[in-house]
Design a protein around this motif. Structure first.
Motif, PDB file in Angstrom:
ATOM      1  N   THR A  13       0.832  -1.205   0.000  1.00 56.11           N
ATOM      2  CA  THR A  13       0.000   0.000   0.000  1.00 56.11           C
ATOM      3  C   THR A  13       0.868   1.257   0.000  1.00 56.11           C
ATOM      4  O   THR A  13       0.605   2.200  -0.743  1.00 56.11           O
ATOM      5  N   LEU A  14       1.902   1.254   0.821  1.00 60.39           N
ATOM      6  CA  LEU A  14       2.810   2.398   0.881  1.00 60.39           C
ATOM      7  C   LEU A  14       3.539   2.580  -0.459  1.00 60.39           C
ATOM      8  O   LEU A  14       3.733   3.697  -0.923  1.00 60.39           O
ATOM      9  N   LYS A  15       3.918   1.468  -1.074  1.00 62.41           N
ATOM     10  CA  LYS A  15       4.620   1.533  -2.349  1.00 62.41           C
ATOM     11  C   LYS A  15       3.728   2.132  -3.431  1.00 62.41           C
ATOM     12  O   LYS A  15       4.186   2.912  -4.266  1.00 62.41           O
ATOM     13  N   LYS A  16       2.441   1.806  -3.406  1.00 69.53           N
ATOM     14  CA  LYS A  16       1.499   2.384  -4.375  1.00 69.53           C
ATOM     15  C   LYS A  16       1.366   3.890  -4.165  1.00 69.53           C
ATOM     16  O   LYS A  16       1.162   4.637  -5.117  1.00 69.53           O
ATOM     17  N   GLU A  17       1.470   4.338  -2.922  1.00 67.28           N
ATOM     18  CA  GLU A  17       1.332   5.762  -2.623  1.00 67.28           C
ATOM     19  C   GLU A  17       2.505   6.589  -3.144  1.00 67.28           C
ATOM     20  O   GLU A  17       2.346   7.757  -3.439  1.00 67.28           O
ATOM     21  N   GLY A  27      19.446  11.955  -7.699  1.00 70.00           N
ATOM     22  CA  GLY A  27      19.445  10.566  -8.113  1.00 70.00           C
ATOM     23  C   GLY A  27      18.618   9.638  -7.250  1.00 70.00           C
ATOM     24  O   GLY A  27      18.636   8.438  -7.445  1.00 70.00           O
ATOM     25  N   ARG A  28      17.880  10.171  -6.288  1.00 73.58           N
ATOM     26  CA  ARG A  28      17.043   9.343  -5.414  1.00 73.58           C
ATOM     27  C   ARG A  28      15.679   9.141  -6.052  1.00 73.58           C
ATOM     28  O   ARG A  28      15.051  10.076  -6.502  1.00 73.58           O
ATOM     29  N   THR A  29      15.220   7.910  -6.058  1.00 72.86           N
ATOM     30  CA  THR A  29      13.901   7.597  -6.596  1.00 72.86           C
ATOM     31  C   THR A  29      12.878   7.548  -5.465  1.00 72.86           C
ATOM     32  O   THR A  29      13.230   7.599  -4.280  1.00 72.86           O
ATOM     33  N   THR A  30      11.626   7.424  -5.831  1.00 71.42           N
ATOM     34  CA  THR A  30      10.577   7.310  -4.817  1.00 71.42           C
ATOM     35  C   THR A  30      10.756   6.030  -4.003  1.00 71.42           C
ATOM     36  O   THR A  30      10.444   6.005  -2.818  1.00 71.42           O
ATOM     37  N   GLU A  31      11.286   4.980  -4.627  1.00 66.21           N
ATOM     38  CA  GLU A  31      11.566   3.731  -3.898  1.00 66.21           C
ATOM     39  C   GLU A  31      12.635   3.965  -2.826  1.00 66.21           C
ATOM     40  O   GLU A  31      12.541   3.438  -1.724  1.00 66.21           O
ATOM     41  N   ASP A  32      13.652   4.766  -3.151  1.00 69.81           N
ATOM     42  CA  ASP A  32      14.688   5.102  -2.174  1.00 69.81           C
ATOM     43  C   ASP A  32      14.091   5.840  -0.979  1.00 69.81           C
ATOM     44  O   ASP A  32      14.463   5.588   0.174  1.00 69.81           O
ATOM     45  N   ILE A  33      13.181   6.738  -1.257  1.00 67.34           N
ATOM     46  CA  ILE A  33      12.536   7.496  -0.188  1.00 67.34           C
ATOM     47  C   ILE A  33      11.710   6.569   0.690  1.00 67.34           C
ATOM     48  O   ILE A  33      11.744   6.662   1.923  1.00 67.34           O
ATOM     49  N   LEU A  34      10.976   5.640   0.086  1.00 74.05           N
ATOM     50  CA  LEU A  34      10.190   4.683   0.861  1.00 74.05           C
ATOM     51  C   LEU A  34      11.090   3.844   1.760  1.00 74.05           C
ATOM     52  O   LEU A  34      10.779   3.631   2.939  1.00 74.05           O
ATOM     53  N   GLN A  35      12.201   3.395   1.234  1.00 79.71           N
ATOM     54  CA  GLN A  35      13.138   2.599   2.033  1.00 79.71           C
ATOM     55  C   GLN A  35      13.694   3.414   3.199  1.00 79.71           C
ATOM     56  O   GLN A  35      13.812   2.901   4.318  1.00 79.71           O
ATOM     57  N   ASP A  36      14.032   4.678   2.953  1.00 77.60           N
ATOM     58  CA  ASP A  36      14.536   5.544   4.022  1.00 77.60           C
ATOM     59  C   ASP A  36      13.502   5.743   5.124  1.00 77.60           C
ATOM     60  O   ASP A  36      13.828   5.735   6.310  1.00 77.60           O
ATOM     61  N   VAL A  37      12.249   5.937   4.720  1.00 79.33           N
ATOM     62  CA  VAL A  37      11.177   6.132   5.698  1.00 79.33           C
ATOM     63  C   VAL A  37      10.999   4.875   6.550  1.00 79.33           C
ATOM     64  O   VAL A  37      10.858   4.955   7.774  1.00 79.33           O
ATOM     65  N   CYS A  38      11.040   3.719   5.917  1.00 82.03           N
ATOM     66  CA  CYS A  38      10.900   2.462   6.663  1.00 82.03           C
ATOM     67  C   CYS A  38      12.061   2.263   7.635  1.00 82.03           C
ATOM     68  O   CYS A  38      11.849   1.875   8.793  1.00 82.03           O
ATOM     69  N   LEU A  39      13.267   2.551   7.198  1.00 83.47           N
ATOM     70  CA  LEU A  39      14.425   2.421   8.082  1.00 83.47           C
ATOM     71  C   LEU A  39      14.358   3.394   9.254  1.00 83.47           C
ATOM     72  O   LEU A  39      14.682   3.040  10.391  1.00 83.47           O
ATOM     73  N   THR A  40      13.925   4.607   8.981  1.00 81.77           N
ATOM     74  CA  THR A  40      13.786   5.603  10.041  1.00 81.77           C
ATOM     75  C   THR A  40      12.758   5.142  11.072  1.00 81.77           C
ATOM     76  O   THR A  40      12.983   5.265  12.284  1.00 81.77           O
ATOM     77  N   LYS A  61       2.596   9.815   7.044  1.00 84.28           N
ATOM     78  CA  LYS A  61       2.936  11.230   7.260  1.00 84.28           C
ATOM     79  C   LYS A  61       4.387  11.505   6.886  1.00 84.28           C
ATOM     80  O   LYS A  61       4.694  12.473   6.193  1.00 84.28           O
ATOM     81  N   THR A  62       5.284  10.642   7.303  1.00 83.12           N
ATOM     82  CA  THR A  62       6.699  10.812   7.010  1.00 83.12           C
ATOM     83  C   THR A  62       6.973  10.650   5.526  1.00 83.12           C
ATOM     84  O   THR A  62       7.748  11.411   4.938  1.00 83.12           O
ATOM     85  N   LEU A  63       6.302   9.703   4.901  1.00 84.23           N
ATOM     86  CA  LEU A  63       6.466   9.495   3.464  1.00 84.23           C
ATOM     87  C   LEU A  63       5.984  10.713   2.679  1.00 84.23           C
ATOM     88  O   LEU A  63       6.645  11.172   1.749  1.00 84.23           O
ATOM     89  N   PHE A  64       4.850  11.265   3.071  1.00 80.02           N
ATOM     90  CA  PHE A  64       4.320  12.460   2.409  1.00 80.02           C
ATOM     91  C   PHE A  64       5.277  13.634   2.572  1.00 80.02           C
ATOM     92  O   PHE A  64       5.538  14.375   1.630  1.00 80.02           O
ATOM     93  N   THR A  65       5.833  13.793   3.760  1.00 81.73           N
ATOM     94  CA  THR A  65       6.759  14.883   4.024  1.00 81.73           C
ATOM     95  C   THR A  65       8.037  14.751   3.193  1.00 81.73           C
ATOM     96  O   THR A  65       8.512  15.723   2.622  1.00 81.73           O
TER      97      THR A  65
END
Length: 67
Positions: A13-17, A27-40, A61-65
């Motif tokens: 669900t998060l990946k679809k968002e 050079g960061r993709t949306t997938e990179d951002i999702l991974q960073d949010v999950c790690l955080t 919330k963090t992913l949107f930010t």
């Protein structure tokens, strides 16, 4: 639930968002951002028990930010 359980349950669900492989910046993709949010989230909540709503809300919330 632990945050890792919440991530496992709602990862698709998060990946679809984040909507695809769009390059955001430096050079960061949306997938990179999702991974960073999950790690955080994993670092922040560690093995604490939280409600599913609280964890999912934090992730969204963090992913949107970040996006």
């Amino acid at each position: 639930m632990t945050i890792s359980d919440i991530i496992d349950k709602h990862y698709n669900t998060l990946k679809k968002e984040v909507n695809g492989e769009l390059v955001i910046s430096q050079g960061r993709t949306t997938e990179d951002i999702l991974q960073d949010v999950c790690l955080t989230a994993l670092r922040k909540f560690k093995s604490h028990t939280i409600t599913e709503e609280e964890g999912l809300s934090y992730l969204k919330k963090t992913l949107f930010t970040e996006k």
